[in-house]
Design a protein around this motif. Sequence first.
Motif, PDB file in Angstrom:
ATOM      1  N   LEU A 258       0.828  -1.202   0.000  1.00 35.51           N
ATOM      2  CA  LEU A 258       0.000   0.000   0.000  1.00 35.51           C
ATOM      3  C   LEU A 258       0.863   1.253   0.000  1.00 35.51           C
ATOM      4  O   LEU A 258       0.624   2.198  -0.756  1.00 35.51           O
ATOM      5  N   VAL A 259       1.923   1.251   0.834  1.00 33.26           N
ATOM      6  CA  VAL A 259       2.821   2.407   0.921  1.00 33.26           C
ATOM      7  C   VAL A 259       3.578   2.589  -0.398  1.00 33.26           C
ATOM      8  O   VAL A 259       3.669   3.695  -0.941  1.00 33.26           O
TER       9      VAL A 259
ATOM     10  N   GLY B 159       2.754   1.530  -3.359  1.00 36.61           N
ATOM     11  CA  GLY B 159       1.848   1.853  -4.446  1.00 36.61           C
ATOM     12  C   GLY B 159       1.478   3.320  -4.515  1.00 36.61           C
ATOM     13  O   GLY B 159       1.211   3.854  -5.598  1.00 36.61           O
ATOM     14  N   GLN B 160       1.463   3.988  -3.345  1.00 34.47           N
ATOM     15  CA  GLN B 160       1.087   5.396  -3.325  1.00 34.47           C
ATOM     16  C   GLN B 160       2.015   6.242  -4.199  1.00 34.47           C
ATOM     17  O   GLN B 160       1.590   7.214  -4.817  1.00 34.47           O
ATOM     18  N   GLY B 161       3.290   5.868  -4.256  1.00 36.28           N
ATOM     19  CA  GLY B 161       4.241   6.651  -5.033  1.00 36.28           C
ATOM     20  C   GLY B 161       4.521   6.106  -6.419  1.00 36.28           C
ATOM     21  O   GLY B 161       5.196   6.762  -7.220  1.00 36.28           O
ATOM     22  N   ARG B 162       4.027   4.903  -6.706  1.00 35.73           N
ATOM     23  CA  ARG B 162       4.375   4.260  -7.969  1.00 35.73           C
ATOM     24  C   ARG B 162       3.220   4.225  -8.972  1.00 35.73           C
ATOM     25  O   ARG B 162       3.435   4.307 -10.168  1.00 35.73           O
TER      26      ARG B 162
ATOM     27  N   LYS C  33       0.399   5.551 -11.076  1.00 36.54           N
ATOM     28  CA  LYS C  33       0.000   6.848 -11.602  1.00 36.54           C
ATOM     29  C   LYS C  33      -0.940   6.665 -12.793  1.00 36.54           C
ATOM     30  O   LYS C  33      -1.018   5.581 -13.376  1.00 36.54           O
TER      31      LYS C  33
END
Length: 303
Positions: free
Chosen positions: A46-47, A49-52, A54
């Motif tokens: 989850l963590v 995925g937040q930055g990856r 898009k």
Amino acid sequence: GTYMGVANLIILIGPALGPTFGGAVANFFDWRMIFWSTLPFAILLLVLGQGRIKQYTPTSDFAFDWLRFTALGVALISLTVALNGVSDRKWLTACVGLLIVVAAMTVFVWLSNHHAKTLFKLDVFHDPGFLYSFLPYILLQFSNVGINFLLPNYVQTVDGATAFIGGLILLPGSVFNGIGQPVYGWMLDHFGGRLPLFLGNTLFTLGVLGFTIFGRHISVLWVTILYLIFAIGRSMAFGNSTAYGLKVIQPDDQSDANALYSTGQQVTGSMGTTVLAGMMTAVTIPGLSHAQNVGIGSQLAFG
């Protein structure tokens, strides 16, 4: 085919190891550890995925068809409730559930023919390339999920095996199910649909036929061997059914086809567990042991 095989490989590695992992955890620890041990991975993903994850393509607004979505949801939920009612011999629940299914699906089809809002097009079923790939796809999923549930319970009840062995019997077949996907897709690309689809369905049929003939009592070793044949055939035909279907239908219909493939396999997967579990425990012949009754019920379910 090869591309779909690689995609399926990623998806199927988890389920390939899942039954063995779950059986080992349930055998050596408390069953809740199945969830506690996977929770850190879920949080980590989850963590990350937040930055990856898009949005790489532009989006557009459209009117979602909530009425059709609700009608379809009511129909599918009621179908599951009705099947559970049959399994539990709650005939009133089953009859009411089936009546709701018929009513909700009638509303859904009527709305599909008269509304222009977006959900998915039922016209895709008019394409033989889609229809004759969709039907085996969902039936293979029905069989696969149902058998995956039935066999660990079968060896524990009929053969007296442990939960760990119950999970382990699926491992050889599940590994071939996962790592074989790119190979099966390569076969489609190089030899066309006939070889992997006919060979896959033949192996699938031989595996289930063996379970059906000897279903009243099969040793742990033979369950493992028959499941290996079943799993190779099923996985060879399963992924290639969608790959072949998507190759032959119109490009404009592919997104609708994907939505229907996904919906169909999830619904029939849940039905497979419900129906086969119900048949497995349906036989209660006086004078026979619980294991003998389960063996006869399992033979019916395999058939």
